[in-house]
Motif scaffolding. Structure first.
Motif, mmCIF file in Angstrom:
data_model
loop_
_atom_site.group_PDB
_atom_site.id
_atom_site.type_symbol
_atom_site.label_atom_id
_atom_site.label_comp_id
_atom_site.label_asym_id
_atom_site.label_seq_id
_atom_site.Cartn_x
_atom_site.Cartn_y
_atom_site.Cartn_z
ATOM 1 N N ALA A 1 7.171 8.206 -13.711
ATOM 2 C CA ALA A 1 6.656 6.841 -13.879
ATOM 3 C C ALA A 1 7.592 5.973 -14.710
ATOM 4 O O ALA A 1 7.798 4.791 -14.405
ATOM 5 C CB ALA A 1 5.268 6.873 -14.505
ATOM 6 N N ARG B 1 2.426 1.745 -3.389
ATOM 7 C CA ARG B 1 1.453 2.253 -4.358
ATOM 8 C C ARG B 1 1.225 3.757 -4.179
ATOM 9 O O ARG B 1 1.170 4.512 -5.147
ATOM 10 C CB ARG B 1 0.140 1.485 -4.222
ATOM 11 N N GLU B 2 1.107 4.207 -2.919
ATOM 12 C CA GLU B 2 0.871 5.622 -2.662
ATOM 13 C C GLU B 2 2.079 6.470 -3.069
ATOM 14 O O GLU B 2 1.921 7.585 -3.584
ATOM 15 C CB GLU B 2 0.530 5.837 -1.190
ATOM 16 N N LEU C 1 4.252 5.742 -5.496
ATOM 17 C CA LEU C 1 4.272 5.799 -6.959
ATOM 18 C C LEU C 1 3.174 6.711 -7.497
ATOM 19 O O LEU C 1 3.387 7.453 -8.478
ATOM 20 C CB LEU C 1 4.136 4.389 -7.533
ATOM 21 N N ASP C 2 2.017 6.676 -6.868
ATOM 22 C CA ASP C 2 0.918 7.553 -7.300
ATOM 23 C C ASP C 2 1.266 9.024 -7.124
ATOM 24 O O ASP C 2 0.741 9.887 -7.854
ATOM 25 C CB ASP C 2 -0.359 7.233 -6.512
ATOM 26 N N ALA C 3 2.153 9.308 -6.171
ATOM 27 C CA ALA C 3 2.532 10.702 -5.915
ATOM 28 C C ALA C 3 3.608 11.211 -6.875
ATOM 29 O O ALA C 3 3.922 12.409 -6.859
ATOM 30 C CB ALA C 3 3.036 10.837 -4.481
ATOM 31 N N ARG D 1 0.834 -1.202 0.000
ATOM 32 C CA ARG D 1 0.000 0.000 0.000
ATOM 33 C C ARG D 1 0.873 1.259 0.000
ATOM 34 O O ARG D 1 0.605 2.207 -0.744
ATOM 35 C CB ARG D 1 -0.922 -0.003 1.212
ATOM 36 N N PRO E 1 3.813 10.728 -10.603
ATOM 37 C CA PRO E 1 3.475 10.323 -11.970
ATOM 38 C C PRO E 1 4.464 10.832 -13.007
ATOM 39 O O PRO E 1 4.663 10.203 -14.053
ATOM 40 C CB PRO E 1 2.086 10.941 -12.179
#
Length: 288
Positions: free
Chosen positions: A248, A238-239, A241-243, A235, A245
């Motif tokens: 990426a 994931r957070e 990586l989402d922060a 989790r 972009p």
């Protein structure tokens, strides 16, 4: 290993004649691969080209070369095919180069190579020693100087890495937990200094929170290292990586959670799992 080996060679040459043994080619299963080296004097050895009978024969050949007192290079083939007279049953064959080092020109060459390696530069020796270029230690960049960072630094001292540690908290570096490592403390821009090297860099993030991971990765992505690993739950990963972009593409090769899956729990076990993965990555990309 070349960095430590040539430092040892330069030291030994002050008082001894030394044979440098280099694995220049291998076929099939062998204990060491191209680029492995060892040092042999009339009374001592350092490092290894594989151990066992193969190494015993190599040492004997090197000492015969020392006794003959003839400069230059000799070739030695070690058969590991399991037949009559072979040195093992691995199934392969090793082609070795034995080079006798002595005298002031060799002392100067060894000292010069050791100095360049210590500054992170690869070295190609002149003929006849140019068969396998010398490689400096890669840098293990530990981001986060907590319990796991301390354990990773301690375990990595047994391996051939130039160790650097970063943390925003200056008090993490009190005492001798990171003795021998280069410490970078302060804001995240300090990571640019840790990345400013000709060495291959293997970065491992062991931060205390995901905000520190995000800040660290922003800096690392400006000059992507050879390897980036990050500790954390799926989790949290994931957070993070989402922060990011905008990074990426670079972070597509992020190894997270870092470390081979050995059900590690303690900081020391986690360090073992991480180093196993980093060594595998280093050996897969030989020359790093």
């Amino acid at each position: 290993m070349d960095e430590r080996l040539f430092a040892q060679l330069a030291q030994w040459l002050q008082r001894d004649t030394v044979v440098v043994v280099t694995v220049v080619e291998t076929i099939g299963a062998t204990p060491r691969k191209r680029g492995a080296r060892m040092l042999v004097t009339s009374h001592d050895t350092a490092f290894s080209i594989g151990g066992g009978l193969a190494e015993a024969r190599t040492i004997a050949a090197a000492r015969a070369q020392l006794d003959a007192a003839v400069d230059g290079i000799e070739a030695l083939t070690i058969d590991l095919g399991g037949g009559t007279g072979s040195a093992g049953i691995c199934g392969g064959r090793m082609q070795l180069q034995l080079r006798r080092w002595s005298g002031e020109p060799d002392r100067a060459a060894a000292a010069g190579a050791a100095a360049r390696l210590s500054h992170g530069h690869a070295v190609t020796l002149p003929a006849p020693d140019h068969a396998v270029p010398l490689q400096p230690n890669p840098r293990l960049l530990i981001v986060g100087a907590g319990h796991c960072g301390t354990a990773l630094c301690e375990a990595a001292r047994l391996l051939d890495f130039d160790i650097a540690v970063f943390d925003t908290r200056a008090d993490c570096f009190a005492g001798d937990a990171f003795a021998g490592a280069t410490a970078y403390r302060g804001d995240y821009a300090q990571l640019a200094k840790a990345l400013d090297t000709t060495r291959a860099v293997y970065a491992v993030l062991l931060n205390r929170d995901f905000a520190a991971d995000i800040a660290s990765l922003r800096e690392l992505c400006r000059r992507p290292p050879a390897f980036i690993g990050m500790m954390g739950s799926r989790r949290r990963i994931r957070e993070v990586l989402d922060a990011l972009p905008e990074h990426a593409e670079t972070l597509a090769r992020l190894q997270a959670p870092v470390g081979l899956d050995i059900a590690a729990e303690t900081p020391q076990e986690i360090a073992v799992s991480i180093l196993a993965q980093v060594v595998r990555e280093r050996r897969t990309n030989r020359g790093q």
